[in-house]
Design an enzyme around this catalytic site. Structure first.
Site, PDB file in Angstrom:
ATOM      1  N   TYR A   1       3.166   9.913  -0.513  1.00 31.30           N
ATOM      2  CA  TYR A   1       4.240   9.261   0.061  1.00 31.30           C
ATOM      3  C   TYR A   1       5.457   9.574  -0.371  1.00 31.30           C
ATOM      4  O   TYR A   1       6.675   9.483   0.355  1.00 31.30           O
ATOM      5  CB  TYR A   1       4.133   7.732   0.360  1.00 31.30           C
ATOM      6  CG  TYR A   1       2.881   7.445   1.220  1.00 31.30           C
ATOM      7  CD1 TYR A   1       1.940   7.984   1.712  1.00 31.30           C
ATOM      8  CD2 TYR A   1       2.424   5.922   1.303  1.00 31.30           C
ATOM      9  CE1 TYR A   1       0.975   8.009   2.616  1.00 31.30           C
ATOM     10  CE2 TYR A   1       1.311   5.821   1.905  1.00 31.30           C
ATOM     11  CZ  TYR A   1       0.567   6.604   2.486  1.00 31.30           C
ATOM     12  OH  TYR A   1      -0.583   6.123   3.107  1.00 31.30           O
TER      13      TYR A   1
ATOM     14  N   HIS B   1      -7.470   9.614  -1.432  1.00 33.90           N
ATOM     15  CA  HIS B   1      -7.019   9.707  -0.248  1.00 33.90           C
ATOM     16  C   HIS B   1      -7.630  10.201   0.840  1.00 33.90           C
ATOM     17  O   HIS B   1      -7.627   9.592   2.141  1.00 33.90           O
ATOM     18  CB  HIS B   1      -5.482  10.269  -0.242  1.00 33.90           C
ATOM     19  CG  HIS B   1      -4.465   9.519   0.539  1.00 33.90           C
ATOM     20  ND1 HIS B   1      -3.182   9.701   0.248  1.00 33.90           N
ATOM     21  CD2 HIS B   1      -4.560   9.305   1.923  1.00 33.90           C
ATOM     22  CE1 HIS B   1      -2.406   9.276   1.399  1.00 33.90           C
ATOM     23  NE2 HIS B   1      -3.419   8.691   2.229  1.00 33.90           N
TER      24      HIS B   1
ATOM     25  N   LYS C   1      -2.891   6.138  -4.029  1.00 39.04           N
ATOM     26  CA  LYS C   1      -3.931   6.819  -3.602  1.00 39.04           C
ATOM     27  C   LYS C   1      -3.837   8.464  -4.232  1.00 39.04           C
ATOM     28  O   LYS C   1      -2.648   8.532  -4.575  1.00 39.04           O
ATOM     29  CB  LYS C   1      -3.964   7.167  -2.280  1.00 39.04           C
ATOM     30  CG  LYS C   1      -4.021   5.660  -1.321  1.00 39.04           C
ATOM     31  CD  LYS C   1      -3.936   5.930   0.051  1.00 39.04           C
ATOM     32  CE  LYS C   1      -3.705   4.786   0.652  1.00 39.04           C
ATOM     33  NZ  LYS C   1      -2.236   4.388   0.805  1.00 39.04           N
TER      34      LYS C   1
ATOM     35  N   ASP D   1       0.662  -1.055  -0.007  1.00 41.22           N
ATOM     36  CA  ASP D   1      -0.008  -0.091  -0.092  1.00 41.22           C
ATOM     37  C   ASP D   1       0.819   1.370  -0.090  1.00 41.22           C
ATOM     38  O   ASP D   1       1.491   1.538   0.892  1.00 41.22           O
ATOM     39  CB  ASP D   1      -0.910   0.012   1.306  1.00 41.22           C
ATOM     40  CG  ASP D   1      -1.637   1.130   1.349  1.00 41.22           C
ATOM     41  OD1 ASP D   1      -3.113   1.134   0.954  1.00 41.22           O
ATOM     42  OD2 ASP D   1      -1.431   2.391   1.667  1.00 41.22           O
TER      43      ASP D   1
END
Length: 278
Positions: free
Chosen positions: A54, A112, A79, A49
């Protein structure tokens, strides 16, 4: 020792399945991602994930290319970030994520955060529906959405998210939202399933761990499994990565579940409030 028993699969409402435990890479630096994801895959994880925000999609993609595990056997989630919401912007952001991951499709694409003040999540959802129809996002879902927001997606598009990824751990159990998921046929996925380790010294947890000869994190992960949630623990420590998956050789009792239920707190949220995050 690496964990080799197959991780159970949870059925999604679109005919696909998702491994019940996945490897979360939040706050993992891009340069770290190939080694850590490789360690997770070697330990038996078959789900990773990540997210655009990120900053490690490229590292995850490299791990997928370097592992001996077949791409078809790894469930990949990424996401859409808040700044990229809106129909056309979502499509562009998805293309960028695919390019960084260097894959032709992802198994799950999520919005998200709802960012209600932006008023764009419905347009973003319509873009995700298109991506699913094109087969480039095999399943589509959301993260941090409320019951009302989920109902709006379904009523205005006729398409129900496969999954809602939410903060969920013994101190923040989200019973009302989980009931809405059940009503709508949406899988509950827990982010921060270990409560950022803040719950691991709870006497209730440590007592159960001592009785079963397991560590506290394994007790919490087993709780998620027995409750039917999907969970994505994150760790950068190889032994913990393996231990967080090694939770299929024991069971909790009804008394254990009752004791853990008692840890739920109204103020147990440790992450942002989805109603206000923009």
């Amino acid at each position: 020792m690496p964990f080799h028993d197959p991780v159970p699969q949870i059925a999604l409402n679109d005919g696909h399945t998702i491994p019940q435990i996945g490897f979360g890479v939040y706050r993992l630096e891009d340069a770290q991602a190939p080694a850590m994801v490789g360690t997770a895959l070697g330990s038996g994880y078959r789900s990773v994930d990540t997210a655009s925000v990120y900053g490690n999609e490229a590292g995850v993609g490299r791990a997928l290319r370097e592992t001996t595990v077949q791409r078809a056997d790894v469930f990949v989630t990424t996401k859409l970030w808040n700044d990229d919401q809106g129909y056309d912007a979502t499509l562009r952001a998805f293309e960028a994520s695919l390019a960084r991951l260097a894959v032709e499709a992802v198994d799950l694409y999520l919005i998200h955060w709802p960012c209600p003040a932006r008023g764009l999540y419905l347009d973003s959802w319509r873009a995700l529906i298109r991506l699913r129809e094109e087969g480039r996002a095999r399943s589509i879902g959301v993260s941090n959405f409320s019951e009302g927001q989920l109902d709006r997606l379904v009523s205005e598009t006729g398409v129900t998210p496969a999954l809602n990824q939410i903060e969920l751990h013994p101190r923040f159990q989200q019973r009302s939202l989980r009931a809405a998921h059940e009503r709508l046929g949406i899988v509950t996925e827990a982010w921060s399933p270990l409560g950022k380790a803040q719950i691991l010294d709870e006497p209730v947890i440590t007592r159960i761990a001592g009785r079963l000869g397991r560590n506290p994190a394994q007790i919490v992960m087993r709780w998620h499994v027995e409750c039917g949630f999907v969970a994505i623990p994150k760790s950068a420590t190889p032994t913990r990565i393996s231990e967080n998956l090694d939770v299929f050789g024991f069971s909790l009792t009804e008394d254990d579940h009752a004791a853990i239920a008692g840890l739920d707190r109204a103020d147990g949220r440790i992450g942002p409030d989805p109603a206000t995050l923009q």
